[in-house]
Design an enzyme around this catalytic site. Structure first.
Site, PDB file in Angstrom:
ATOM      1  N   ARG A  20       0.810  -1.222   0.000  1.00 29.46           N
ATOM      2  CA  ARG A  20       0.000   0.000   0.000  1.00 29.46           C
ATOM      3  C   ARG A  20       0.842   1.269   0.000  1.00 29.46           C
ATOM      4  O   ARG A  20       0.320   2.362  -0.127  1.00 29.46           O
ATOM      5  CB  ARG A  20      -0.972  -0.019   1.185  1.00 29.46           C
ATOM      6  CG  ARG A  20      -2.144  -0.982   0.924  1.00 29.46           C
ATOM      7  CD  ARG A  20      -2.927  -1.243   2.178  1.00 29.46           C
ATOM      8  NE  ARG A  20      -3.572  -0.050   2.654  1.00 29.46           N
ATOM      9  CZ  ARG A  20      -3.830   0.197   3.932  1.00 29.46           C
ATOM     10  NH1 ARG A  20      -3.471  -0.677   4.855  1.00 29.46           N
ATOM     11  NH2 ARG A  20      -4.428   1.296   4.294  1.00 29.46           N
ATOM     12  N   ALA A 368      32.597  36.711  -4.003  1.00 30.62           N
ATOM     13  CA  ALA A 368      31.316  36.316  -4.606  1.00 30.62           C
ATOM     14  C   ALA A 368      31.550  35.676  -5.967  1.00 30.62           C
ATOM     15  O   ALA A 368      32.397  36.126  -6.732  1.00 30.62           O
ATOM     16  CB  ALA A 368      30.433  37.546  -4.760  1.00 30.62           C
ATOM     17  N   ASN A 374      35.699  21.276  -9.408  1.00 33.70           N
ATOM     18  CA  ASN A 374      36.235  20.054  -8.814  1.00 33.70           C
ATOM     19  C   ASN A 374      36.123  18.841  -9.721  1.00 33.70           C
ATOM     20  O   ASN A 374      36.729  17.821  -9.458  1.00 33.70           O
ATOM     21  CB  ASN A 374      35.519  19.764  -7.485  1.00 33.70           C
ATOM     22  CG  ASN A 374      34.025  19.572  -7.657  1.00 33.70           C
ATOM     23  OD1 ASN A 374      33.422  20.139  -8.559  1.00 33.70           O
ATOM     24  ND2 ASN A 374      33.433  18.775  -6.802  1.00 33.70           N
TER      25      ASN A 374
END
Ligand code: UD1
Ligand code: CA
Length: 456
Positions: A20, A368, A374
């Site tokens: 269910r 900023a 990476n």
């Protein structure tokens, strides 16, 4: 013998098929509070002092067995090949039962809100001489639950809803599903259980009437309805999550966390806070987060698998992914994402940055728009930023690369080579100036002479 001196085998029934849930994931591997249902039950069982744990799984639930082993490596796994009732399921763990324990706890794997206190009280009842102790609760709607049949203040039987008479169905006190059996009598009781009921199942609950027949005592321990909520649907999963979140928020507030809108903060079962932590509205904690003293988590931040150091400031709108370590007094500002990365004490990344697979040294500043590049499409590489370094805005650091202590990176640089300590690195096109260019353009436009090259 006192409860804490007694050995305890906990048997967790997790052979339910859970259709269910409308999911390909086994029911007990769904999550509440950032933990699987099975993990939640295992947590309570361990906190209640179990000395051995057995998990009963269905025939093709390798993933459930794997989760049990991941969390409790020495848990015994028993397989119930056919689903023939709760007593039959308990007997699937016969080997563990035969090894013996003073107390046997039976818990359903789909009741993640049970508490260590519920289980400790059941064990206390055994310590006081009962052979069987069951959890009783008074649900708003008792339909479907086994009824606790009392006589002269004693528990004499549990009647399953299907088998109950109209009179018995009026009983308000129901079986919550948690049961404790005295190790001395458990096997004898379980082996006497027969499938002589409407469902043709071996009902664990028959242990109560059998204990009475054998002249042994049966006790009821009352619990809250919330504690024994079973989960069969996604709606019930969400309800359980809501109950758990209430509990976690209450515990965090009681531990001294400041939350002005706790109802908007989502915690994980293992979230840990130091003293005087502030969590602003709409913060989500995934599993594995620790926040040290005096740290502030600003609004709309999402943290998981992260350690936030003392007096650090996170967000608003920060994302800390697993493997993040933020040092003392460090600042991670808006739209900054960290993953497998360390910000040393006092380091700052105040706006718009991706810091993945790297380290930012003490007091270094990340401008900023800085990106740690990476990933080269195949592998991840690391970026190391030295102590006190300054990375100018909108720089791309192409890993593997390192920036030495105290070095400067000019804004807009693409850094592909290591930068020595205290150096300035510029990796961008030199600016050119064309004196009077704009003025000449405007004059040409005014004269209606547009040059095709666009160069005035
Ligand atoms: C059970 C109790 C009922 C109680 C209710 C509380 C029995 C007979 N009845 O009913 O008195 O009020 O819980 O929620 O115990 N399971 C197996 N193998 C089986 C059968 C069940 O592992 O062969 C597991 C299920 O996965 C589930 C648990 O046991 O986690 C309870 O089984 P379920 O069939 O849901 O019992 P209820 O009808 O809810
Ligand atoms: Ca059930």
């Amino acid at each position: 013998m006192k409860t804490m001196d007694r050995t305890c085998l906990a048997i967790i029934l997790a052979a339910g098929e859970g259709t269910r849930m409308r999911s390909s994931l086994p029911k007990v591997l769904h999550q509440v509070g950032g933990r699987t249902l099975l993990g939640s039950v295992l947590g309570a069982v361990r906190a209640a002092g179990s000395t051995a744990i057995a998990v009963v799984v269905g025939p093709d639930h390798d993933a459930v067995a794997a989760e049990a082993k991941r969390l409790v490596p020495d848990a015994a796994i028993a397989v119930q090949r056919e689903r023939r009732g709760t007593a039959h399921a308990v007997l699937a763990a016969r080997d563990a039962l035969a090894r013996g324990a003073d107390d046997i706890l039976v818990i359903f794997g789909d009741t993640p809100l049970i508490t260590a206190d519920n289980l400790a009280r059941l064990r206390d009842a055994l310590a006081q001489g009962a052979a069987v102790a069951v959890s009783g609760f008074r649900p708003a709607d008792p339909t479907g639950y086994g009824r606790l049949v009392m006589s002269d203040g004693k528990l004499v039987a549990i009647r399953e809803h299907n088998d109950a008479s109209d009179e018995e169905r009026k009983i308000a006190l129901c079986n919550g599903g948690l049961m404790a059996l005295s190790g001395r009598h458990a096997l004898a009781l379980l082996e006497r259980i027969r499938d002589d009921n409407r469902k043709k199942e071996f009902y664990l609950t028959d242990a109560v009437a059998l204990a009475n027949e054998m002249g042994l005592g049966a006790a009821v321990v009352e619990v809250e309805e919330d504690d024994v909520r079973g989960i069969n649907t996604k709606a019930q999963l969400a309800e359980a999550e809501a109950v758990l979140q209430q509990r976690l928020r209450k515990a965090a507030l009681e531990a001294g966390v400041t939350m002005i809108a706790p109802e908007t903060v989502f915690l994980a079962a293992d979230t840990k806070f130091g003293r005087d932590v502030t969590v602003e509205p709409y913060v989500v904690f995934g599993p594995g987060v620790t926040v040290d003293d005096n740290a502030v988590i600003h609004a709309f931040s999402h943290l998981s698998g992260a350690h936030v150091g003392e007096a650090a400031s996170i967000g608003p709108y920060a994302r800390l992914r697993p493997g993040t370590k933020v040092g003392k007094g460090a600042r991670v500002g808006n739209f900054v994402e960290l993953k497998e990365a360390t910000m040393e004490d006092g380091a700052k990344a105040n706006h718009l940055a991706y810091i993945g697979d790297g380290r930012v040294g003490e007091n270094a500043n990340i401008g900023a728009g800085t990106i740690f590049c990476n990933y080269d499409g195949a592998q991840k590489h690391r970026t190391e930023i030295g102590k006190g370094a300054f990375v100018g805005s909108n720089s791309a650091l192409v890993a593997p690369v390192s920036v030495g202590d105290g070095a400067y990176i000019g804004s807009g640089s693409v850094i592909t080579e290591n930068v020595p300590a205290n150096a300035l690195a510029l990796g961008r096109v030199r600016q050119t100036i064309k004196e009077g260019w704009a003025e000449r353009l405007r004059k040409l436009k005014a004269a209606g002479k547009k040059k095709s090259s666009g160069q005035p």
